[in-house]
Scaffold this motif. Structure first.
Motif, PDB file in Angstrom:
ATOM      1  N   GLY A 103      35.376  52.006   3.430  1.00  7.60           N
ATOM      2  CA  GLY A 103      34.227  51.186   3.068  1.00  7.60           C
ATOM      3  C   GLY A 103      34.325  49.831   3.694  1.00  7.60           C
ATOM      4  O   GLY A 103      35.031  49.611   4.683  1.00  7.60           O
ATOM      5  N   SER A 104      33.622  48.902   3.113  1.00 12.01           N
ATOM      6  CA  SER A 104      33.588  47.569   3.694  1.00 12.01           C
ATOM      7  C   SER A 104      33.202  46.560   2.634  1.00 12.01           C
ATOM      8  O   SER A 104      32.675  46.913   1.579  1.00 12.01           O
ATOM      9  N   GLN A 105      33.496  45.324   2.941  1.00 13.13           N
ATOM     10  CA  GLN A 105      33.010  44.240   2.100  1.00 13.13           C
ATOM     11  C   GLN A 105      32.533  43.143   3.027  1.00 13.13           C
ATOM     12  O   GLN A 105      33.134  42.888   4.077  1.00 13.13           O
ATOM     13  N   SER A 106      31.453  42.508   2.663  1.00 10.73           N
ATOM     14  CA  SER A 106      30.959  41.441   3.521  1.00 10.73           C
ATOM     15  C   SER A 106      30.280  40.383   2.696  1.00 10.73           C
ATOM     16  O   SER A 106      29.757  40.654   1.609  1.00 10.73           O
ATOM     17  N   PHE A 107      30.320  39.185   3.208  1.00 11.75           N
ATOM     18  CA  PHE A 107      29.582  38.092   2.585  1.00 11.75           C
ATOM     19  C   PHE A 107      28.668  37.498   3.643  1.00 11.75           C
ATOM     20  O   PHE A 107      29.106  37.184   4.747  1.00 11.75           O
ATOM     21  N   THR A 108      27.410  37.393   3.344  1.00 11.51           N
ATOM     22  CA  THR A 108      26.464  36.784   4.267  1.00 11.51           C
ATOM     23  C   THR A 108      25.947  35.500   3.632  1.00 11.51           C
ATOM     24  O   THR A 108      25.243  35.553   2.630  1.00 11.51           O
ATOM     25  N   PRO A 109      26.348  34.374   4.200  1.00 13.94           N
ATOM     26  CA  PRO A 109      25.871  33.116   3.624  1.00 13.94           C
ATOM     27  C   PRO A 109      24.424  32.874   4.056  1.00 13.94           C
ATOM     28  O   PRO A 109      23.876  33.597   4.888  1.00 13.94           O
ATOM     29  N   GLU A 110      23.847  31.850   3.486  1.00 16.65           N
ATOM     30  CA  GLU A 110      22.569  31.410   3.988  1.00 16.65           C
ATOM     31  C   GLU A 110      22.813  30.932   5.406  1.00 16.65           C
ATOM     32  O   GLU A 110      23.789  30.212   5.652  1.00 16.65           O
ATOM     33  N   TYR A 111      22.000  31.329   6.359  1.00 16.98           N
ATOM     34  CA  TYR A 111      22.194  30.799   7.700  1.00 16.98           C
ATOM     35  C   TYR A 111      20.865  30.573   8.404  1.00 16.98           C
ATOM     36  O   TYR A 111      19.871  31.233   8.109  1.00 16.98           O
ATOM     37  N   TYR A 112      20.901  29.608   9.298  1.00 18.49           N
ATOM     38  CA  TYR A 112      19.738  29.300  10.115  1.00 18.49           C
ATOM     39  C   TYR A 112      20.223  29.241  11.549  1.00 18.49           C
ATOM     40  O   TYR A 112      20.887  28.307  11.951  1.00 18.49           O
ATOM     41  N   PHE A 113      19.954  30.271  12.337  1.00 17.65           N
ATOM     42  CA  PHE A 113      20.438  30.339  13.713  1.00 17.65           C
ATOM     43  C   PHE A 113      19.447  29.713  14.689  1.00 17.65           C
ATOM     44  O   PHE A 113      19.827  29.119  15.668  1.00 17.65           O
ATOM     45  N   ASN A 114      18.184  29.905  14.453  1.00 18.88           N
ATOM     46  CA  ASN A 114      17.181  29.279  15.302  1.00 18.88           C
ATOM     47  C   ASN A 114      15.803  29.474  14.705  1.00 18.88           C
ATOM     48  O   ASN A 114      15.635  30.167  13.702  1.00 18.88           O
ATOM     49  N   ASN A 115      14.811  28.852  15.378  1.00 17.46           N
ATOM     50  CA  ASN A 115      13.443  28.924  14.894  1.00 17.46           C
ATOM     51  C   ASN A 115      12.852  30.265  15.235  1.00 17.46           C
ATOM     52  O   ASN A 115      12.085  30.367  16.164  1.00 17.46           O
ATOM     53  N   GLY A 116      13.169  31.248  14.536  1.00 19.73           N
ATOM     54  CA  GLY A 116      12.499  32.495  14.864  1.00 19.73           C
ATOM     55  C   GLY A 116      13.122  33.653  14.153  1.00 19.73           C
ATOM     56  O   GLY A 116      14.296  33.928  14.322  1.00 19.73           O
ATOM     57  N   ALA A 117      12.322  34.292  13.356  1.00 21.23           N
ATOM     58  CA  ALA A 117      12.811  35.492  12.721  1.00 21.23           C
ATOM     59  C   ALA A 117      13.059  36.520  13.816  1.00 21.23           C
ATOM     60  O   ALA A 117      12.394  36.476  14.833  1.00 21.23           O
ATOM     61  N   PRO A 118      13.979  37.431  13.647  1.00 19.33           N
ATOM     62  CA  PRO A 118      14.791  37.556  12.447  1.00 19.33           C
ATOM     63  C   PRO A 118      16.150  36.885  12.606  1.00 19.33           C
ATOM     64  O   PRO A 118      17.167  37.487  12.338  1.00 19.33           O
ATOM     65  N   GLY A 119      16.168  35.638  12.983  1.00 16.26           N
ATOM     66  CA  GLY A 119      17.438  34.971  13.203  1.00 16.26           C
ATOM     67  C   GLY A 119      18.017  34.313  11.973  1.00 16.26           C
ATOM     68  O   GLY A 119      19.092  33.726  12.057  1.00 16.26           O
ATOM     69  N   ASN A 120      17.344  34.377  10.852  1.00 10.19           N
ATOM     70  CA  ASN A 120      17.764  33.537   9.742  1.00 10.19           C
ATOM     71  C   ASN A 120      17.892  34.306   8.442  1.00 10.19           C
ATOM     72  O   ASN A 120      17.303  35.353   8.272  1.00 10.19           O
ATOM     73  N   ASN A 121      18.664  33.738   7.555  1.00 11.55           N
ATOM     74  CA  ASN A 121      18.860  34.362   6.254  1.00 11.55           C
ATOM     75  C   ASN A 121      18.773  33.295   5.177  1.00 11.55           C
ATOM     76  O   ASN A 121      19.529  32.323   5.208  1.00 11.55           O
ATOM     77  N   ASP A 122      17.858  33.460   4.250  1.00 10.91           N
ATOM     78  CA  ASP A 122      17.616  32.423   3.251  1.00 10.91           C
ATOM     79  C   ASP A 122      18.381  32.648   1.956  1.00 10.91           C
ATOM     80  O   ASP A 122      18.480  31.752   1.126  1.00 10.91           O
ATOM     81  N   VAL A 123      18.852  33.841   1.763  1.00 10.35           N
ATOM     82  CA  VAL A 123      19.486  34.163   0.476  1.00 10.35           C
ATOM     83  C   VAL A 123      20.864  34.736   0.757  1.00 10.35           C
ATOM     84  O   VAL A 123      20.990  35.719   1.485  1.00 10.35           O
TER      85      VAL A 123
END
Lengths: 511, 1033
Positions: free
Chosen positions: B476-496
């Motif tokens: 299996g796996s475990q991962s944590f995805t923080p809020e991130y803003y990579f650039n002005n354009g989906a789908p580059g970003n994660n709000d939650v």
């Protein structure tokens, strides 16, 4: 030591026996979480689940990359394809400049309707044997027949003559089916609609409170079926039949009809995520942010989000700190709006700025990255605010929750007015219907005429995906000629290459 | 319970296995070779005991043995010699070198066979050849060392699998060979748990010899045998190496000045204004490849203990491997620990029991999203513009949007944000910001596997064997995805932010019973095998849980301990269906004096995967051999000392499809929102096909094995495999409204020629070994499905249609697209390119645009002008190993390569118009005569120079790679003997030292299953330098 050895030998001998007993039964198994077809459609619950799968196809209007709204907008004179570049979506770009051909024609615009039809066909075949109440059986049957008719109607509009299938077909026989004349299909679906309306509820149960939808919100009623039937008549120029159905749906212009339909007061509220299932909604597509859709679900049956929302916003939309500009989400800049449409609105027409975002008007309060065929105008009806993004599971981009309309009351008002004008009915009623649409947005009445109705449809229904069909059925495709439209060819789309391979089906004319 | 008892027994047997012995005399002697030179390191064993000694540097030995004993002398590369003591106190021995040990055996499935009588096409890699080699995954052992086996790494990410093809693309479906580890059937995806140091030998069954595994053997079978332990003194060995890795090559991209210059030129070409007033002011800008490629560490340790008596032997090992990847090593790493215990015990005269057991634990950090146009560090490094700084320090920029006003901006230690490109958006991200967003994530796998077996040999030649196997895997796996803003354009970003855990389990078991009887009557040798087996893959069970909106936003603190509200939790569980196979099989082997050889085999398998009409299938095979060099008429000569002809025919099957594809099933997931809630919709998805059955591959092989001049061996195999009834989607017309059903439709043929060459010679102090192999292969898709001439297996974002196709009459996976014939150098050429009516064929073209080939000759360029552009699979693959020993020094190297294939360079993301260009753009067309291969730069691209998939993007994929090179030194025995060691060797080693290729991408070795050859930014193979030691006590 000896005992251990003896036990071991017996143990292994036991294993050998277990294995030796493995025969035919050993390799017979049953699936996990799936049913064999023969074991399904047995009761009301299963029949309902089968019916939901038929409804599922209604989402084609605004779900997935290949959705009706952005595709049909691109084919019209009021919108371009857009996107990131000239090759972002070969199908939508091909339809925009009418270079579309059987190879780049996206298959789903053909096949998805047949998915709905196949699901209805199997359900209608199995339901008579299911253990369920006759009332439920009658209603489910009517819903499946109306949806199947609606899907055939979409196929005819997009492709003209198409294969006509009303019950499950053996695999080998699928390859022998040819196209049927659309008149034959029209005759069938008219009869289906007429036979089904009585078995549908007049209205859905009222919601428990104003803040929640009816528990059945999204299902068909007599009103929605009549509106579909009216549209089926209208597209065949059966003016008086169309007017009659629309009259039932519309009631007194500006008033509340027998089915509870009434124009909403605030045009902007039609596009609000908190005003679903409003009084103007006749046939609405449900979207939700609750399906946790990820990219793997996109375009399958299990993503319930609105994809138009993601597609039409400006790319790289950004706002400086303390900006007064609305906080729209960044989109993929599909369907940039032709400036001619923006300029077609009277300056005092509130629908202009509700329907279209003129990004230049925001000045330095917002920026964006121009995409392909950029005009600076975007389809604001479907542009969500950042506050409306999903905070649930799945990808934000795939979980927008704005509903869209297949048919709303302003549309049926204008369709009835058109049918009356063409069919020689009561002109004053046609005038009243047109007036009601204009009065709702605070505009002065204009004299009813074909041109006035056509213009009103363009402005009222801008970007909702109907204009291409309107232009084709009313013979105004000359407006599309500058974009590459060829008469005798582009009235319908090409049949997708792979979907007619190995069949007697002839490609549509001139493709 | 039963298992516990066996374990108890195994342990107790080990404890009681060391028993004393009787009265002895002391014997000395010297061991020499045929030239009279001493042979140090020869093992001298008292036959029937575990008493052994070894010769010293002068070939002398001393041993204590009963006066009537027999001594056995053995040394690798020499024939084993037995001499009787007969009361003498001095016994000298002269041993004969042999390039092919006559007693050498090959594992053939349900038994072994002497190499001299083998009639199948079987390649063998022995454990010794792998000793100390930097092998992370077992597939790598086959690369370059076996003929007819194509191996290509899928990625340079440590621990990632390789694509292995035994004699071509047998099917249009899963072409992975079947792995059988000590008789245990293992899927290709799961073999990485093996520690290579545990391997005794690897055999590849390439022809009809694979049919012994019936329904699962069409794509070839790879048999792996682990070490059993040797009777004799207890030995403890350690092998370990450590080193570092870096990248071998980079992809040339534009620097900032070049970039700005070319963008200006492009915009001007399109009629726009100049965007960058002073390109030179940008200097070199950011080299994003500098950011992603970093030196990585690598180490491997292995310790094993082996020993026992004639009655009880054991082998135990522990290994540890830790390898960082060269792309962002802090998020790219593979760690593995393995433990193994194998043992075998004789219980009295007739009964033998044994077991193997292994546990492995793997942990991997994956850099994610490789070979993808949708972001990831490799794609980002090539596509990001060089103008954006790695770290943004300009306060005018960091003080404004998006650095203010957006959450999820990552910063360096000084608080400066990682630069965000304002022009190259979507999934492209600053690699350092990307790295931060993936920290704390990992995948893991725990594998527990073993078997126990019992053999009863109640009379001479008769043996009954029963084996029970279990394999339990948790992964299996475990991962944590923080809020991130990579650039002005989906789908580059994660709000939650979210934390996610996936836990899966599967269990496999099998039971096999075999009865063998061997009998020799004069010169006639018979062997009969009867067997039966049951194989069960229990359905995979998976749970996935995600918590969103954690109150912390960094991976160190993120935890499932935070009890977020119900609405912020999602969970999925999944149970797969069981797959079961039941089999009976039989084999007859016969030879006359090892001169005439016959082997016949038949297997009958039943599987849950198939419909009522075809649940069972039969898989026969027959092979014959003739050894003319054993005929009386064969003249005694020194040129051809041994010659064998062999031929084989057989049918193998492939059943690897999803379960229940023969039935019409009602599935869920066709949902709709009713009343504001998602309601489950269910419907039929595809029509039934009760006739569904296995794919059948008929394999034919003719071959010759030749030994020349005693030291040179040569094997030539000519083969043809034909697969019929390939399980393919029956392409239904669109109006079916259903998904395509599976049916037995396709046909594929493969023909090939394999050459294996071996040479081993001892010349004075030198021992030289050379092995080479080359395989030529031709693949042809004979049919796909009625009415279906082709289908696509690979495309690229923003390019219409499929680029990689499977088409009838063509080799599997060939490139398909437009063909350019050069570039219009001037308007006159554009105007002159006219059709029969005199109208221009490319009315939109301008000078500097491609001249498209009007393939269909209709006078216009359209989709119908696409044509065949090249193959994705090589014409031939080759490899060779070389080793030389001189006194205490040894050197070995291995090189391998492939040739004849093309690679589609799809590393630039087309619809991101501001993406950086590769260096080839510097040679673009800029005016008459400037270029005939790279068109003018344009964004609007009216001639579709860039958006049409064409030969413009295809490059030769030929390569030759020096895979490993190792130089070792063994310390003198007299020195290490004092430390109780029998061997101490230190070595230096390099992996992937040099690669010769014209390909401009990161790496020409690209696997990737059936859809190979499209390079969207492969994770390249690392070059490593390592220092290691071998110690034996």
């Amino acid at each position: 030591m000896k005992t251990i050895k003896r036990k071991l030998i017996w143990g292994f001998a036991g294993l050998a026996l277990i294995a030796a007993s493995c025969g035919e039964d050993f390799v017979t198994a049953s699936p996990e979480g799936e049913f064999f077809e023969d074991n399904y459609y047995q009761n009301e619950e299963q029949a309902f689940s089968g019916l939901v799968a038929v409804y599922d196809v209604l989402r084609k209007n605004s779900s997935g990359f290949e959705n009706m709204i952005t595709m049909m907008n691109a084919g019209s004179d009021d919108f371009f394809a857009g996107g990131g570049g000239p090759s972002d979506g070969a199908g939508i770009h091909g339809f925009d400049d009418f270079t579309i051909d059987p190879v780049n024609m996206p298959s789903s615009f053909y096949k998805d309707w047949y998915r709905g039809i196949a699901r209805a066909n199997v359900l209608l075949l199995k339901m008579p044997q299911a253990n369920m109440s006759d009332a439920a059986r009658a209603r489910f049957t009517a819903e499946a027949r109306v949806l199947r008719s609606f899907y055939y109607f979409q196929l005819i509009n997009m492709f003209g003559d198409v294969p006509f299938i009303t019950e499950p077909v053996l695999t080998a026989d699928l390859f022998n089916i040819d196209k049927s004349p659309k008149a034959e299909i029209y005759a069938f679906i008219e009869a289906e609609m007429l036979a089904s309306i009585a078995d549908l509820p007049v209205m859905l149960p009222a919601p428990a409170s104003p803040t929640v939808p009816s528990v059945e919100a999204g299902r068909l009623t007599q009103g929605s079926a009549r509106a579909i039937l009216g549209k089926i008549y209208l597209y065949q120029n059966k003016w008086s039949e169309a007017a009659a159905q629309f009259a039932e749906v519309n009631g007194t212009p500006g008033g509340t009809s027998q089915y509870g339909y009434k124009l909403v007061e605030n045009f902007a509220s039609l596009w609000s995520v908190s005003n679903k299932w409003n009084s103007e909604s006749i046939l609405e597509v449900s979207h939700t942010n609750l399906s946790n859709a990820g990219w793997g679900n996109w375009g399958s049956g299990s993503d319930e989000g609105n994809s138009v929302n993601q597609m039409v916003g400006p790319r790289g939309y950004n706002r400086p700190d303390n900006s007064t500009a609305p906080s729209f989400i960044s989109g993929w800049s599909f369907n940039p709006v032709a400036p001619e449409l923006y300029n077609a609105y009277a300056p005092n027409d509130p629908r202009r700025d509700i329907s279209i975002l003129n990004i230049a008007a925001l000045g330095n309060q917002a920026g964006y990255a121009p995409g392909d065929q950029d005009t600076g105008f975007f389809l604001r009806k479907f542009m969500p605010l950042t506050s409306e993004t999903s905070t649930g599971g799945g990808n934000t981009e795939l979980n927008y929750r704005q509903n869209t309309y297949w048919i709303r009351l302003a549309d049926t008002y204008l369709m009835e007015a058109e049918a009356i004008l063409n069919g020689g009915g009561d002109i004053s009623r046609a005038q009243a219907l047109l007036d009601a649409v204009r009065i709702r947005v605070g505009l002065a009445p204009v004299e009813v005429s074909q041109a006035a109705i056509a213009n009103e449809r363009r402005l009222e229904l801008a970007g909702e995906g109907f204009r291409f069909f309107d232009l084709v059925r009313t013979g105004r495709t000359d407006l599309l000629t500058p974009f590459g439209f060829q008469s005798g060819k582009n009235e319908v789309l090409p049949l997708p290459f792979n979907d007619i391979a190995n069949t007697p089906i002839q490609q549509n004319n001139n493709y | 319970m039963k298992f516990k008892k066996v374990l108890f027994f195994c342990i107790s047997a080990l404890l009681f296995s060391f028993i004393g012995h009787a009265q002895n005399i002391s014997i000395t002697g010297k061991v020499t070779d045929e030239t009279g030179l001493p042979v140090p390191g020869t093992t001298v064993l008292v036959k029937g005991t575990q008493t052994a000694s070894m010769t010293d540097i002068d070939g002398n030995y001393q041993i204590s043995a009963p006066s009537n004993a027999t001594l056995v002398y053995s040394f690798i590369g020499y024939q084993t010699l037995e001499l009787a003591v007969n009361g003498k106190t001095r016994v000298d021995a002269k041993i004969q070198s042999s390039s092919e040990n006559l007693e050498e055996v090959v594992v053939v499935g349900y038994g072994t066979q002497k190499k001299s009588v083998v009639t199948g096409a079987i390649s063998q890699v022995k454990g010794e050849a792998l000793e100390g080699q930097p092998v992370t995954r077992i597939e790598q052992t086959l690369q370059g060392r076996t003929s007819g086996v194509y191996v290509a790494a899928n990625a340079g990410q440590p621990g990632s699998p390789a694509t292995v093809r035994v004699r071509g693309m047998t099917t249009l479906n899963n072409n992975d060979p079947l792995y059988v580890v000590d008789g245990i059937l293992v899927d290709a995806g799961a073999v990485q748990f093996l520690n290579q140091a545990d391997i005794e030998s690897v055999e590849v069954l390439k022809d009809a010899s694979a049919s012994v595994y019936g329904t699962q053997s069409a794509a070839g079978v790879i048999l792996i045998t682990t070490k059993k332990g040797k009777s004799g003194k207890l030995t403890v060995s350690y092998n370990g190496f450590a080193g570092f890795s870096d990248e071998t090559r980079r992809v040339g991209v534009l620097n900032a000045t070049q970039y700005a210059t070319l963008i200006n030129e492009r915009d001007t070409n399109d009629g726009g204004p100049i965007r960058y007033a002073d390109p030179a002011a940008f200097g070199r800008g950011t080299d994003w490849q500098d950011v992603i490629f970093q030196n990585a560490s690598r180490q491997s340790h292995d310790i094993n203990i082996s020993g026992g008596t004639d009655n009880s032997k054991f082998y135990g090992s522990f290994s540890l491997l830790d390898q960082e990847g060269i792309v962002l090593p802090s998020i790219s790493r593979y760690q593995r620990k393995t433990i193994r215990l194998n043992s075998e015990h004789k219980l009295g005269k007739y009964v033998t029991i044994g077991q193997t057991a292994t546990y492995s634990n793997e942990k991997n950090l994956g850099v994610g999203n490789t070979n993808s146009e949708f972001g990831g560090p490799l794609s980002s490094a090539l596509n990001l513009d060089p103008l954006t700084p790695l770290i943004e320090t300009d306060p005018a920029i960091t003080g404004a949007y998006p650095y203010t006003g957006e959450n999820g901006i990552f910063r360096d230690r000084s608080g400066n944000p990682y630069g965000i490109s304002p022009i190259v958006t979507n999934e492209m991200s600053n690699p350092l910001a990307y790295q931060e967003s993936r920290r704390g994530g990992y995948g893991y796998a725990d594998n527990l596997m073993g078997n126990v077996y019992l053999e009863i040999a109640p009379m001479d030649g008769l043996k009954f064997r029963t084996t029970a196997v279990g394999k339990l895997a948790y992964y299996g796996s475990q991962s944590f995805t923080p809020e991130y803003y990579f650039n002005n354009g989906a789908p580059g970003n994660n709000d939650v932010n979210n934390i996610s855990r996936v836990a899966s389990k599967n269990f496999y078991w099998q039971i096999e019973n075999t009865l063998t009887y061997t009998k020799r009557i004069d010169a006639h040798n018979f062997a009969v095998l009867l067997g039966q087996g049951s194989y069960v893959r229990e359905g995979e069970q998976t749970q996935t849980t995600t918590y969103r909106n954690l109150p912390v936003d960094n991976w160190q603190e993120a935890s499932f301990g935070f009890q977020v509200p119900e609405a912020d939790r999602t969970t999925y569980a999944n149970t797969g269906a069981d797959n079961k196979i039941t089999s009976v099989f039989g084999r007859l082997t016969y030879d006359f004096n090892e001169r005439y050889l016959v082997q016949a085999f038949i297997r009958r398998d039943g599987s849950t995967n198939f419909g009522e009409n075809n649940k069972f299938g039969n898989f026969p095979s027959l092979s014959l051999g003739w050894v003319p060099s054993k005929e009386s008429f064969w003249p005694e000569n020194n040129i051809v000392t041994q010659l064998k002809f062999r031929a084989s025919w057989g049918v193998a099957g492939n059943d690897r499809i999803a379960p229940f594809r023969y039935a019409s099933l009602v599935n869920q997931g066709f949902n709709y929102t009713i009343g504001g809630a998602v309601v489950t919709g269910s419907t039929i998805t595809r029509p039934a096909n009760p006739d569904l059955k296995w794919e059948e591959t008929t394999k034919r092989n003719v071959a010759a094995d030749i030994t020349m001049f005693r030291d040179l061996t040569l094997s030539l195999d000519l083969w043809k495999h034909k697969t019929t009834g390939i399980l393919q989607d029956l392409q239904l017309p669109g109006h079916s409204g259903l998904d395509n059903p599976l049916a037995n439709l396709g046909e594929v043929s493969n023909t090939g020629f394999d050459i294996e060459l071996g040479y081993r010679k001892k010349l004075g102090d030198f021992t030289i070994g050379l092995n080479g192999n080359i395989s030529f292969m031709k693949n042809k898709v004979e049919s796909i499905s009625e009415g279906l001439d082709f289908y696509g297996i690979g495309g690229v974002q923003s390019m219409p249609g499929d680029i990689l196709r499977v088409e009838v009459g063509q080799p599997f996976g060939y490139f398909y697209g437009y063909k350019h014939l050069g570039i219009f150098q001037n308007q006159a050429q554009v105007d002159a390119y006219v059709n029969a009516e005199g109208n221009p064929i490319q009315p939109n073209a301008r000078p500097g645009d491609f001249i498209w080939q009007d393939t269909d000759g209709n006078g216009a360029i359209s989709a119908d002008d696409r044509t065949k552009l090249g193959k994705s699979l090589p014409d031939y693959t080759y490899g060779f190993t070389f080793n030389i020993e001189y006194k205490n020094f040894d050197f070995n190297m291995m090189a391998q390569g492939a040739a004849g294939n093309k690679i589609f360079n799809a590393m630039r993301r087309l619809e991101l118009s501001e993406a950086n260009y590769q260096s080839a753009a510097l040679n673009r067309w800029t005016g008459e005569g400037s270029s005939n291969t790279y068109p003018r730069l344009t964004k609007t691209d009216p001639n579709e120079n860039y958006s049409r998939p064409s030969n413009f993007y295809l490059e030769d994929g030929d390569y030759l790679r020096l895979k490993t090179m190792q130089l070792g030194y063994s310390l003198p025995k007299d020195v290490i003997g004092q430390a109780g060691m029998s061997r101490a060797r230190i070595y230096v080693m390099a992996e992937n030292l040099v690669t010769f290729t014209k390909y401009t991408g990161f790496d020409p070795e690209i696997g990737g299953g059936n859809s190979v050859g499209i390079d969207r930014g492969y994770y390249p193979q690392a070059r490593s330098f390592m220092l290691g030691v071998n110690l034996t006590f």
